[in-house]
Design an enzyme around this catalytic site. Structure first.
Site, mmCIF file in Angstrom:
data_model
loop_
_atom_site.group_PDB
_atom_site.id
_atom_site.type_symbol
_atom_site.label_atom_id
_atom_site.label_comp_id
_atom_site.label_asym_id
_atom_site.label_seq_id
_atom_site.Cartn_x
_atom_site.Cartn_y
_atom_site.Cartn_z
ATOM 1 N N CYS A 22 0.943 8.811 -6.152
ATOM 2 C CA CYS A 22 1.550 9.683 -5.171
ATOM 3 C C CYS A 22 2.654 9.209 -4.430
ATOM 4 C CB CYS A 22 0.528 10.338 -4.042
ATOM 5 S SG CYS A 22 -1.038 10.552 -4.874
ATOM 6 N N SER A 23 3.966 9.859 -4.428
ATOM 7 C CA SER A 23 5.017 9.440 -3.343
ATOM 8 C C SER A 23 4.571 9.389 -1.907
ATOM 9 C CB SER A 23 6.070 10.239 -3.777
ATOM 10 O OG SER A 23 6.025 11.436 -3.334
ATOM 11 N N CYS A 74 12.138 20.932 -2.156
ATOM 12 C CA CYS A 74 12.543 19.338 -2.253
ATOM 13 C C CYS A 74 13.926 19.094 -2.954
ATOM 14 C CB CYS A 74 11.658 18.478 -3.274
ATOM 15 S SG CYS A 74 9.863 18.587 -2.312
ATOM 16 N N HIS A 85 10.668 9.646 0.026
ATOM 17 C CA HIS A 85 10.646 10.919 -0.213
ATOM 18 C C HIS A 85 10.951 11.863 1.163
ATOM 19 C CE1 HIS A 85 11.349 14.782 -1.760
ATOM 20 N NE2 HIS A 85 10.014 15.314 -1.525
#
Length: 398
Positions: free
Chosen positions: A206-207, A83, A336
């Site tokens: 949670c993303s 990430c 994301h």
């Protein structure tokens, strides 16, 4: 990196909207982000000497960028670091410029996840010795919750209130951001009673997955004034890769990421920062899950170990707080798209420190104030097997 401070500067940036971008291809996103970055720097594509592309799943080799942008016979390097992939692209571009190898570089990150086979919950196959635990990301990061409660004596109700506040804050910030994936405020009752996902993590902890791209133009610090009247000088870029000990050993402490602590300490030393909670104007941190943000606040020195939860509840990291964290919505609300997230964080610092964030602008920061520096932090990989990236940028040189 000795002598790196202020040797490079970001003089142009572009960022697409993040979200369910079904009508846009990877090529479309790369063109949009790169075009905006070049325009803001007053440069053309031919002025860029070299390119660094960050993506985890949306292209292989430099051709993934050279084809859509029609780049003719210039160096294009494709990088990946979990990430922290977008941040890794920036690091490559900055190092090349600082070394004198090139005069102008572009760092760009992109990901198309919504119409890909990537499910979002299970990582791709990584070849190892066969001992890696097979679990979803929510399951792995849910372990942070229990570990934090045990170590610092928080009951379930208090911990739930803390995690809820993190999610509520970031959704409130994202609701004001025209580029965010989720632009709706979520009330605390809805957050705290949402569907369970893994362990004590609920849906809004949670993303989500998203598509998007972001780009930066990098030049030497001494040349920055030729391209921008308000460049962002790069004070520090630090990466730490852990030894990969996993999160299940007897000595595993899931209330801290050692890689984050190490990369932050080096970044602070390079930038001349010894009181980050007081000296930074804002921070963008890797809130892949709400307990991750809580742990990061302590690892980055914004709160004392075991006391970060109190600071969260006191609103110290809200948009109107002492140190706004994830004022653009963070991964939680901005989205994301893995390869773009690190550069998206830089983009928010670009807007805020230059006073260009519109009605989201943090008051009292930027030129003419004592608050002219910002931090970004990426966490790649699960607890115990991760990498960390920390950058510090400032609107003033020196």
């Amino acid at each position: 990196m000795s002598g790196f401070k202020d040797s490079t500067a970001v003089v142009g940036m572009g960022c697409t909207r993040f979200g369910d971008l079904w009508a846009q291809s990877t090529d479309d996103l790369l063109i949009e982000a790169s075009s905006a970055a070049l325009e803001s720097a007053g440069l053309g594509l031919g002025d860029v000497d070299a390119f660094w592309l960050g993506t985890t799943r949306s292209g292989s080799s430099g051709l993934a960028l050279s084809k859509p942008l029609k780049i003719r016979n210039k160096p294009v390097t494709r990088v990946e670091n979990f990430c922290a992939t977008g941040s890794e692209a920036l690091r490559g571009a900055c190092y090349a410029v600082a070394s004198g190898a090139v005069d102008v570089a572009m760092a760009i990150g992109v990901e198309k996840l919504k119409d890909s086979p990537h499910a979002g919950l299970v990582a791709g196959t990584i070849f190892d010795d066969g001992t890696t635990m097979d679990a979803t990301a929510p399951a792995l990061f849910s372990a942070l919750v229990d570990a934090y409660q045990r170590k610092y004596g928080l009951d379930d109700r208090t911990m739930r209130e803390v995690l809820t506040h993190v999610a509520w804050k970031n959704h409130a910030n994202g609701a004001r951001n025209p580029r965010a994936q989720f632009r709706k405020e979520i009330d605390k009752e809805t957050i705290s009673t949402a569907q369970a996902v893994a362990g004590k993590l609920r849906l809004f902890d949670c993303s989500g997955m998203a598509d998007g791209a972001a780009a930066a133009i990098v030049v030497r610090g001494e040349d920055a004034g030729r391209h921008s009247d308000a460049p962002l000088y790069v004070k520090a870029l630090e990466v730490a890769a852990g030894p990969g000990g996993g999160a299940v050993g007897a000595d595993a402490d899931l209330t801290s990421f050692p890689e984050v602590v190490a990369s932050a300490r080096r970044a602070y030393a390079a930038a001349g920062i010894d009181r980050p909670a007081e000296q930074l104007a804002l921070a963008e941190v890797h809130d892949c899950f709400t307990p991750t943000e809580l742990v990061l606040l302590e690892d980055l020195g914004f709160a004392e170990p075991g006391k970060g939860w109190r600071d969260v509840m006191d609103g110290r990291f809200d948009a109107a707080g002492v140190l706004p964290v994830n004022v653009d919505g963070g991964l939680k609300a901005f989205g994301h798209p893995v390869g773009a997230s690190g550069l998206r964080m830089i983009y928010e610092c670009w807007l805020q420190l230059r006073g260009e964030a519109g009605d989201r602008q943090i008051p009292g920061i930027g030129p003419g104030t004592s608050r002219t520096r910002a931090l970004t932090q990426n966490l790649g990989g699960p607890p115990g097997d991760c990498v960390s990236f920390v950058s510090i940028l400032g609107i003033e040189r020196g």
